[in-house]
Design an enzyme around this catalytic site. Structure first.
Site, short mmCIF file in Angstrom:
data_model
loop_
_atom_site.label_atom_id
_atom_site.label_comp_id
_atom_site.label_asym_id
_atom_site.label_seq_id
_atom_site.Cartn_x
_atom_site.Cartn_y
_atom_site.Cartn_z
N TYR A 7 0.85 -1.18 0.00
CA TYR A 7 0.00 0.00 0.00
C TYR A 7 0.89 1.23 0.00
O TYR A 7 1.83 1.32 0.79
CB TYR A 7 -0.89 0.00 1.24
CG TYR A 7 -1.83 1.18 1.35
CD1 TYR A 7 -2.86 1.37 0.44
CD2 TYR A 7 -1.68 2.12 2.38
CE1 TYR A 7 -3.72 2.45 0.55
CE2 TYR A 7 -2.54 3.21 2.49
CZ TYR A 7 -3.56 3.37 1.57
OH TYR A 7 -4.42 4.44 1.69
N ASP A 15 9.22 2.82 0.03
CA ASP A 15 8.15 3.46 0.79
C ASP A 15 8.37 3.08 2.25
O ASP A 15 8.03 2.00 2.70
CB ASP A 15 6.78 2.98 0.29
CG ASP A 15 5.64 3.62 1.07
OD1 ASP A 15 5.92 4.30 2.08
OD2 ASP A 15 4.48 3.43 0.67
N LYS A 55 3.79 8.99 8.92
CA LYS A 55 3.53 8.41 10.25
C LYS A 55 4.46 8.95 11.34
O LYS A 55 4.23 10.06 11.82
CB LYS A 55 3.53 6.88 10.14
CG LYS A 55 2.41 6.43 9.18
CD LYS A 55 2.06 4.98 9.19
CE LYS A 55 0.76 4.76 8.42
NZ LYS A 55 0.87 4.06 7.16
C1 LIG Z 1 0.18 4.51 5.81
C2 LIG Z 1 0.97 4.28 4.59
C3 LIG Z 1 0.88 5.13 3.49
C4 LIG Z 1 -0.14 6.24 3.40
O1 LIG Z 1 0.06 7.22 4.36
P1 LIG Z 1 -1.16 8.20 4.75
O2 LIG Z 1 -0.55 9.16 5.71
O3 LIG Z 1 -2.21 7.32 5.34
O4 LIG Z 1 -1.63 8.84 3.51
C5 LIG Z 1 1.72 4.92 2.43
N1 LIG Z 1 2.61 3.92 2.44
C6 LIG Z 1 2.72 3.07 3.48
C7 LIG Z 1 3.74 2.00 3.44
C8 LIG Z 1 1.89 3.21 4.57
O5 LIG Z 1 1.97 2.34 5.57
#
Ligand SMILES: *Cc1c(COP(=O)(O)O)cnc(C)c1O
Length: 433
Positions: free
Chosen positions: A144, A239, A267
């Site tokens: 994701y 990511d 985060k």
């Molecule tokens: C949470 C997450 C996102 C998206 O971040 P948001 O602040 O919710 O938009 C993207 N990549 C990874 C790996 C994530 O865990």
């Protein structure tokens, strides 16, 4: 436990907010029942509107790595509070924040602050496309990267749990430019690259996956991606929205010793306030406006309150590397305890873990990608989730999420978690017979 206040709030919420929540995975749809509405949190505990207390194993999906309402972060926000909340003009703290990020994560030579992980990932692939002049991207099934159109293809957790792996509203044109491969499958990546010569702008990957449950890269996988990218002039994007500053000061890239071209962050970097960032090699970052021709902007980017919280968080982690040892120890105790219980109850379930992330999968298969994650018995997970909640342990409401440990968890909390775990597993299996 009584959930009546949460239940009535949820009824009101559903009238005005789609599904009653502002982010789908909060809705408890995959585990059934009513979400609990949180009133406050402190240290290792969440308190809901009915006064129930839970030990926190999600921690706002990662950010609250030091536990809730940490005094240093509170103080940092309180200090800047009287100076107004947004200027739309540059500030000293943004410079210091950039310096600290580049220091902690050396592959990041230049960095741009944004407001969420979604924005970070969306902007990073735009930069990669602008820099390479190519259109297509490769992502992995079950990974994701936020909810931008290009990523809602085999997007794992939230998207999968909702039964819509590909979202409506994403055009075929956009989907055509997103190629997907199974996680941990280098051969599949090579095949995609060979079939699309000179067309792949970037490969984006969670170096450790959190979004199909916790899944680790197999030996050689990340190195293999690096090699393919080097050979083909493809931009490698890690990511690390989840893993950045969580698995180590320098993220998963520090642990696995593989250097991406770009990194996306979120985060933890906001200390609980809405912050994201993307950064990496200078020459790629210099394709972004106002230096280069890749446009990306944000009215609230680098917001002073958010920077104060994020800077306090990163400073704490940077200056106290023993936090990572502590986190790993806490997690190991929990994982080890669960393994012992599984053995005692003759259950073959799989636990994946690394650092302060872990997942218990209700399957006897090894979980190495989305396909194997999906062999989990989600009905059983749903029952387990509710048993744990009743016993005061707050898990992620989906089988396909990692759990996130904070340093606020004490030995007696661990005991509580393990006892709840054993009772819950026992109960759901007795009921199943
Ligand atoms: C949470 C997450 C996102 C998206 O971040 P948001 O602040 O919710 O938009 C993207 N990549 C990874 C790996 C994530 O865990």
């Amino acid at each position: 436990m009584n959930f009546s206040t949460s239940q009535s709030l949820f009824e009101r919420a559903k009238q005005l907010i789609p599904g009653g929540v502002n982010s789908p995975v909060r809705a408890f749809k995959s585990v059934g029942g009513t979400p609990v509405f949180i009133k406050r949190a402190e240290g290792a505990y969440l308190y809901d509107e009915d006064g129930n207390r839970y030990i926190e194993l999600i921690n706002s999906w990662g950010p609250m790595i030091l536990g809730h309402a940490h005094p240093k972060i509170q103080r940092a926000i309180a200090e800047v509070l009287p100076h107004s909340f947004s200027y739309g003009a540059p500030t000293r703290r943004e410079v210091e924040m950039a310096e600290l990020i580049c220091h902690m994560m050396p592959s990041v030579e230049k960095v741009r602050m944004v407001n969420s992980g979604t924005e970070a990932c969306m902007s990073a692939i735009r930069a990669a496309r602008g820099y390479t002049g190519r259109n297509k991207i490769i992502k992995f099934e079950g990974c994701y990267h936020g909810h931008a159109d290009s990523f809602l293809i085999s997007a794992g957790s939230g998207a999968y749990t909702m039964g819509s792996p590909d979202s409506l509203g994403v055009t075929q044109g956009v989907a055509n430019d997103t190629l997907t491969a199974p996680y941990n499958d280098l051969q599949a990546v090579q095949t995609l690259v060979d079939a699309n010569p000179q067309q792949i702008a970037c490969i984006i990957v969670e170096p450790v996956v959190g979004n199909m449950g916790c899944v680790l890269p197999q030996a050689g996988f990340l190195e293999g991606l690096r090699k393919i990218c080097d050979k083909e002039g493809i931009v490698l994007i890690f990511d690390e929205v989840m893993t950045g500053f969580r698995l180590a000061r320098g993220g998963a890239q520090e642990i696995f010793g593989v250097k991406p071209d770009l990194t996306t962050l979120g985060k933890i970097i906001g200390g609980g306030l809405p912050v994201g960032a993307y950064g990496g090699r200078k020459e790629i970052m210099d394709s972004i406006s106002p230096v280069g021709k890749v446009y990306q902007a944000g009215t609230l980017s680098g917001n002073p309150l958010a920077m104060a919280a994020g800077y306090a968080m990163l400073t704490e982690l940077n200056e106290n590397p023993q936090i990572y040892t502590q986190l790993a120890q806490i997690t190991q105790k929990i994982v080890h305890g669960i393994q012992q219980t599984l053995q005692k109850l003759s259950l073959n379930y799989t636990i994946n873990h690394i650092g302060s992330m872990y997942s218990l999968f209700f399957t006897d298969k090894q979980v190495i990608n989305f396909q194997t994650a999906k062999t989990s018995n989600t009905q059983l997970f749903g029952k387990y989730f509710h048993k744990m909640l009743q016993k005061g342990v707050y898990l992620a409401p989906s089988q396909f999420e990692s759990l996130f440990i904070s340093v606020a968890i004490s030995d007696s909390d661990i005991e509580h978690i393990l006892q709840a775990n054993e009772e819950s597993l026992r109960e759901i299996h007795q009921e199943n017979i």
